[in-house]
Design a protein around this motif. Structure first.
Motif, PDB file in Angstrom:
ATOM      1  N   ALA A   1       0.875  -1.178   0.000  1.00 55.24           N
ATOM      2  CA  ALA A   1       0.000   0.000   0.000  1.00 55.24           C
ATOM      3  C   ALA A   1       0.910   1.225   0.000  1.00 55.24           C
ATOM      4  CB  ALA A   1      -0.932  -0.030   1.205  1.00 55.24           C
ATOM      5  N   THR A   2       1.176   1.789   1.183  1.00 51.01           N
ATOM      6  CA  THR A   2       2.152   2.888   1.253  1.00 51.01           C
ATOM      7  C   THR A   2       3.522   2.374   1.681  1.00 51.01           C
ATOM      8  OG1 THR A   2       1.483   3.372   3.530  1.00 51.01           O
ATOM      9  CG2 THR A   2       0.378   4.594   1.763  1.00 51.01           C
ATOM     10  N   CYS A   3       3.614   1.083   1.951  1.00 50.14           N
ATOM     11  CA  CYS A   3       4.894   0.465   2.329  1.00 50.14           C
ATOM     12  C   CYS A   3       5.373  -0.492   1.236  1.00 50.14           C
ATOM     13  CB  CYS A   3       4.754  -0.314   3.637  1.00 50.14           C
ATOM     14  SG  CYS A   3       4.602   0.682   5.121  1.00 50.14           S
ATOM     15  N   GLN A   4       6.673  -0.730   1.215  1.00 49.69           N
ATOM     16  CA  GLN A   4       7.242  -1.808   0.409  1.00 49.69           C
ATOM     17  C   GLN A   4       7.195  -3.067   1.261  1.00 49.69           C
ATOM     18  OE1 GLN A   4      11.343  -1.229  -0.725  1.00 49.69           O
ATOM     19  NE2 GLN A   4      11.641  -3.401  -1.162  1.00 49.69           N
ATOM     20  N   VAL A   5       6.624  -4.154   0.722  1.00 55.85           N
ATOM     21  CA  VAL A   5       6.471  -5.388   1.497  1.00 55.85           C
ATOM     22  C   VAL A   5       7.159  -6.534   0.776  1.00 55.85           C
ATOM     23  CG1 VAL A   5       4.857  -6.969   2.601  1.00 55.85           C
ATOM     24  CG2 VAL A   5       4.231  -4.559   2.325  1.00 55.85           C
ATOM     25  N   ASN A   6       8.087  -7.197   1.483  1.00 56.45           N
ATOM     26  CA  ASN A   6       8.732  -8.409   0.976  1.00 56.45           C
ATOM     27  C   ASN A   6       8.394  -9.560   1.911  1.00 56.45           C
ATOM     28  OD1 ASN A   6       9.965  -6.954  -1.061  1.00 56.45           O
ATOM     29  ND2 ASN A   6      11.862  -6.641   0.073  1.00 56.45           N
ATOM     30  N   GLN A   7       7.935 -10.676   1.350  1.00 53.84           N
ATOM     31  CA  GLN A   7       7.603 -11.848   2.152  1.00 53.84           C
ATOM     32  C   GLN A   7       8.505 -13.014   1.766  1.00 53.84           C
ATOM     33  OE1 GLN A   7       3.014 -11.160   1.445  1.00 53.84           O
ATOM     34  NE2 GLN A   7       3.250 -12.444   3.269  1.00 53.84           N
ATOM     35  N   ARG A   8       9.130 -13.627   2.786  1.00 54.59           N
ATOM     36  CA  ARG A   8      10.037 -14.746   2.553  1.00 54.59           C
ATOM     37  C   ARG A   8       9.561 -15.967   3.336  1.00 54.59           C
ATOM     38  NH1 ARG A   8      16.145 -13.903   3.248  1.00 54.59           N
ATOM     39  NH2 ARG A   8      16.168 -15.384   1.517  1.00 54.59           N
ATOM     40  N   GLU A   9       9.649 -17.122   2.687  1.00 48.40           N
ATOM     41  CA  GLU A   9       9.198 -18.367   3.312  1.00 48.40           C
ATOM     42  C   GLU A   9      10.396 -19.260   3.632  1.00 48.40           C
ATOM     43  OE1 GLU A   9       6.573 -22.216   1.932  1.00 48.40           O
ATOM     44  OE2 GLU A   9       5.706 -20.225   1.636  1.00 48.40           O
ATOM     45  N   VAL A  10      10.458 -19.710   4.895  1.00 45.29           N
ATOM     46  CA  VAL A  10      11.520 -20.619   5.322  1.00 45.29           C
ATOM     47  C   VAL A  10      11.374 -21.940   4.570  1.00 45.29           C
ATOM     48  CG1 VAL A  10      12.469 -21.890   7.299  1.00 45.29           C
ATOM     49  CG2 VAL A  10      11.689 -19.530   7.586  1.00 45.29           C
ATOM     50  N   HIS A  11      12.495 -22.483   4.135  1.00 41.83           N
ATOM     51  CA  HIS A  11      12.616 -23.718   3.346  1.00 41.83           C
ATOM     52  C   HIS A  11      12.338 -23.491   1.855  1.00 41.83           C
ATOM     53  CE1 HIS A  11      13.124 -25.853   7.021  1.00 41.83           C
ATOM     54  NE2 HIS A  11      11.866 -25.706   7.413  1.00 41.83           N
ATOM     55  N   LYS A  12      11.715 -22.360   1.525  1.00 45.50           N
ATOM     56  CA  LYS A  12      11.453 -22.074   0.111  1.00 45.50           C
ATOM     57  C   LYS A  12      12.353 -20.947  -0.385  1.00 45.50           C
ATOM     58  CE  LYS A  12       7.647 -21.259  -3.136  1.00 45.50           C
ATOM     59  NZ  LYS A  12       6.168 -21.061  -3.257  1.00 45.50           N
ATOM     60  N   HIS A  13      12.430 -19.868   0.387  1.00 44.55           N
ATOM     61  CA  HIS A  13      13.262 -18.726   0.003  1.00 44.55           C
ATOM     62  C   HIS A  13      14.504 -18.594   0.873  1.00 44.55           C
ATOM     63  CE1 HIS A  13       9.014 -17.245  -1.034  1.00 44.55           C
ATOM     64  NE2 HIS A  13       9.570 -17.645  -2.151  1.00 44.55           N
ATOM     65  N   THR A  14      14.563 -19.351   1.973  1.00 46.39           N
ATOM     66  CA  THR A  14      15.690 -19.283   2.897  1.00 46.39           C
ATOM     67  C   THR A  14      15.744 -20.571   3.711  1.00 46.39           C
ATOM     68  OG1 THR A  14      16.675 -18.007   4.708  1.00 46.39           O
ATOM     69  CG2 THR A  14      14.278 -18.136   4.661  1.00 46.39           C
ATOM     70  N   GLU A  15      16.893 -20.867   4.309  1.00 41.39           N
ATOM     71  CA  GLU A  15      17.061 -22.131   5.024  1.00 41.39           C
ATOM     72  C   GLU A  15      16.421 -22.123   6.405  1.00 41.39           C
ATOM     73  OE1 GLU A  15      21.165 -23.076   5.228  1.00 41.39           O
ATOM     74  OE2 GLU A  15      21.415 -23.345   3.068  1.00 41.39           O
ATOM     75  N   SER A  16      16.468 -20.973   7.101  1.00 42.71           N
ATOM     76  CA  SER A  16      15.994 -20.925   8.484  1.00 42.71           C
ATOM     77  C   SER A  16      15.624 -19.503   8.863  1.00 42.71           C
ATOM     78  CB  SER A  16      17.079 -21.436   9.442  1.00 42.71           C
ATOM     79  OG  SER A  16      18.201 -20.548   9.412  1.00 42.71           O
ATOM     80  N   PHE A  17      14.934 -19.357   9.997  1.00 44.78           N
ATOM     81  CA  PHE A  17      14.594 -18.023  10.491  1.00 44.78           C
ATOM     82  C   PHE A  17      15.860 -17.233  10.808  1.00 44.78           C
ATOM     83  CE2 PHE A  17      10.319 -19.776  11.495  1.00 44.78           C
ATOM     84  CZ  PHE A  17       9.558 -18.761  10.947  1.00 44.78           C
ATOM     85  N   GLY A  18      16.852 -17.923  11.428  1.00 39.59           N
ATOM     86  CA  GLY A  18      18.086 -17.239  11.781  1.00 39.59           C
ATOM     87  C   GLY A  18      18.805 -16.682  10.565  1.00 39.59           C
ATOM     88  N   ARG A  19      18.930 -17.500   9.522  1.00 45.18           N
ATOM     89  CA  ARG A  19      19.586 -17.047   8.300  1.00 45.18           C
ATOM     90  C   ARG A  19      18.805 -15.900   7.647  1.00 45.18           C
ATOM     91  NH1 ARG A  19      23.293 -19.964   4.940  1.00 45.18           N
ATOM     92  NH2 ARG A  19      23.447 -19.017   2.866  1.00 45.18           N
ATOM     93  N   ALA A  20      17.473 -16.019   7.650  1.00 49.20           N
ATOM     94  CA  ALA A  20      16.643 -14.975   7.049  1.00 49.20           C
ATOM     95  C   ALA A  20      16.749 -13.665   7.829  1.00 49.20           C
ATOM     96  CB  ALA A  20      15.192 -15.442   7.006  1.00 49.20           C
ATOM     97  N   LEU A  21      16.824 -13.752   9.165  1.00 51.87           N
ATOM     98  CA  LEU A  21      16.953 -12.542   9.977  1.00 51.87           C
ATOM     99  C   LEU A  21      18.288 -11.848   9.723  1.00 51.87           C
ATOM    100  CD1 LEU A  21      15.469 -13.179  13.541  1.00 51.87           C
ATOM    101  CD2 LEU A  21      15.240 -11.114  12.169  1.00 51.87           C
ATOM    102  N   ARG A  22      19.356 -12.631   9.617  1.00 49.59           N
ATOM    103  CA  ARG A  22      20.663 -12.023   9.310  1.00 49.59           C
ATOM    104  C   ARG A  22      20.622 -11.307   7.974  1.00 49.59           C
ATOM    105  NH1 ARG A  22      22.644 -16.894  11.479  1.00 49.59           N
ATOM    106  NH2 ARG A  22      23.729 -16.585  13.462  1.00 49.59           N
ATOM    107  N   ALA A  23      20.003 -11.950   6.984  1.00 53.70           N
ATOM    108  CA  ALA A  23      19.906 -11.332   5.667  1.00 53.70           C
ATOM    109  C   ALA A  23      19.023 -10.088   5.712  1.00 53.70           C
ATOM    110  CB  ALA A  23      19.351 -12.335   4.656  1.00 53.70           C
ATOM    111  N   ALA A  24      17.948 -10.149   6.509  1.00 52.02           N
ATOM    112  CA  ALA A  24      17.015  -9.015   6.592  1.00 52.02           C
ATOM    113  C   ALA A  24      17.698  -7.766   7.114  1.00 52.02           C
ATOM    114  CB  ALA A  24      15.830  -9.383   7.487  1.00 52.02           C
TER     115      ALA A  24
END
Length: 472
Positions: free
Chosen positions: A278-301
């Motif tokens: 809407a007025t924000c940019q939104v990116n959605q990532r799924e664990v096991h599909k777009h990244t290996e784990s929550f920890g790895r995704a958080l570091r990348a985020a």
């Protein structure tokens, strides 16, 4: 034969009719109208459908069985087998009864059961080995319809093959379980398939594809909205499995998406609600599909210049630590924990860390915590659905001091005296719902934190005196 009579001499015609209506079962018997399963029971294919005669049923049985199967049916009185049809696979059950035959066909397509679950306003659909097709409706687990046949090991294998991709099937074979987001023509689902002693178990959490607003789910906007306008810190939504945490998080993210002009990153397992920018940019990532784990995704985020990070589940030390670091370094973090109250949530976070680190973590948490929403979904007294009971903690100077000094036992008292800031204990929320005649005394007592006080309250306010006090 008449097209309006619904009397056919072949099973495939009824299976086509079932496929058109996404019905998971067909019920055909001598002296009965043809029936399809439509949640939560069998119903005639049409009110004016004719009754099936003995000759029609004999033709149906002969047309769908081999000579050996008919011999077993005559000798044993029953036979079952997997039926291949143009519309898919079915498990066929045939019975010889006094006066004729009974034929029950059970679909081996996942989507047919999911459609019934969506139509019946269920939260979950279960397809377990050696158990009937089951759903959770308004918090209660029950068979999808009375006397439903049990699913065999072969049935659940066919159900798995009816919707898993090759990649997901390989993960299931390699690890013994797989979970992911699944979508069909009816809705989106959080799908989970596990291998166990008896065979496969399939479970689907039905996701309402339309994100509900905070007002629609009864989140107190006047107190939650100020929390969403912080530029850093952490907001936690807690509760048991199936307590509506994802729905509440989605409502908050949806509000931020229209209220701020920032970058939102969601990390989920799997992606449930879909957000259009809407007025924000939104990116959605799924664990096991777009990244290996929550920890790895958080570091990348943290390297993607986010303003708001939503962590679908803070399930281990690494994820909790990274979320607190992100909250401390200038990001607003939203996350979930499986805890039942605000005080237990604080203790759960502290207990995740080694003893030697806890003093530092207490200081971090006391400074970065913005609020905790702890919730339960409770069946309504009139059976029309479920209602949310919410405990809310807002981090004030007094609360921060308790966390910093390790005096979390004082938090319930601070919530009790912090009503002006929107704070509320779970027991107070339960009592309010009870006084408004929305939930029963049994539910109120069963879910209470302080049983002694709640039992005294219920004695002072018997159900017979309730008239439905309006919401303040």
């Amino acid at each position: 034969m008449s097209e309006t009579s619904y009397i056919y001499d072949n099973v495939e015609a009824y299976l086509s009719l079932a496929a058109e209506q996404a019905s998971p079962s067909v019920y055909l018997g001598t002296g009965l109208q043809p029936y399809l399963m439509q949640a939560p029971a069998y119903a005639p294919v049409a009110p004016d459908a004719e009754v099936m005669g003995a000759e029609t049923m004999e033709a149906l049985v002969k047309g769908c069985t081999t000579e050996a199967e008919r011999a077993t049916l005559e000798e044993a009185g029953a036979v079952d087998f997997i039926k291949e049809a143009p519309t898919g696979k079915y498990h066929a059950y045939l019975y010889k009864q006094e006066g004729g035959y009974l034929v029950v066909l059970l679909s081996l397509r996942v989507d047919d059961y999911l459609n019934q679950g969506v139509n019946a306003d269920c939260s979950d659909v279960h397809l377990p080995t050696c158990y009937p097709p089951t759903w959770r409706r308004y918090g209660n687990l029950q068979s999808m319809w009375q006397d439903a046949p049990y699913l065999t090991r072969e049935d659940t294998v066919a159900l798995v093959d009816s919707f898993l991709t090759d990649k997901e099937r390989k993960r299931l074979d390699d690890t013994g379980d797989v979970d992911f987001a699944y979508q069909n023509a009816y809705a989106r689902y959080r799908a989970s398939v596990v291998s166990q002693r008896l065979g496969f178990d399939l479970c689907f959490r039905i996701i309402n594809t339309k994100v509900k607003s905070m007002k629609q789910i009864n989140l107190p906007e006047e107190y939650v909205v100020p929390l969403t306008r912080f530029t850093n810190g952490i907001i936690l939504v807690t509760g048991s499995v199936g307590s509506g945490k994802s729905t509440s998080l989605a409502a908050i993210i949806d509000f931020i998406n229209s209220d701020r002009k920032d970058h939102i990153i969601t990390l989920e397992d799997p992606i449930e609600f879909l957000f259009d920018p809407a007025t924000c940019q939104v990116n959605q990532r799924e664990v096991h599909k777009h990244t290996e784990s929550f920890g790895r995704a958080l570091r990348a985020a943290l390297r993607e210049d986010p303003d708001i990070i939503m962590v679908g589940e803070m399930r281990n030390l690494e994820t909790i630590s990274l979320a607190l670091t992100a909250a401390e370094t200038g990001h607003l973090v939203l996350g979930t924990l499986h805890t039942g109250s605000a005080a237990r949530t604080v203790d759960r976070i502290l207990d995740a860390f080694p003893v030697e680190e806890r003093e530092h973590i207490r200081i971090m948490l006391s400074e970065s915590l913005r609020g905790i929403l702890s919730q339960q979904l409770i069946p309504k007294k009139d059976g029309s659905g479920r209602v949310m009971a919410l405990e809310m903690l807002v981090n004030t100077a007094a609360v921060a001091n308790c966390i910093r000094e390790g005096k979390t036992f004082m938090i319930p008292g601070l919530i009790q005296t912090g009503k002006a800031q929107g704070m509320r204990l779970m027991d107070d929320a339960l009592q309010d719902l009870y006084l408004r005649n929305i939930i029963s005394a049994e539910e109120c007592d069963a879910r209470a934190t302080d049983k002694v006080i709640m039992e005294r309250f219920l004695k002072e306010h018997p159900e017979s005196t309730l008239t439905g006090i309006p919401e303040a």
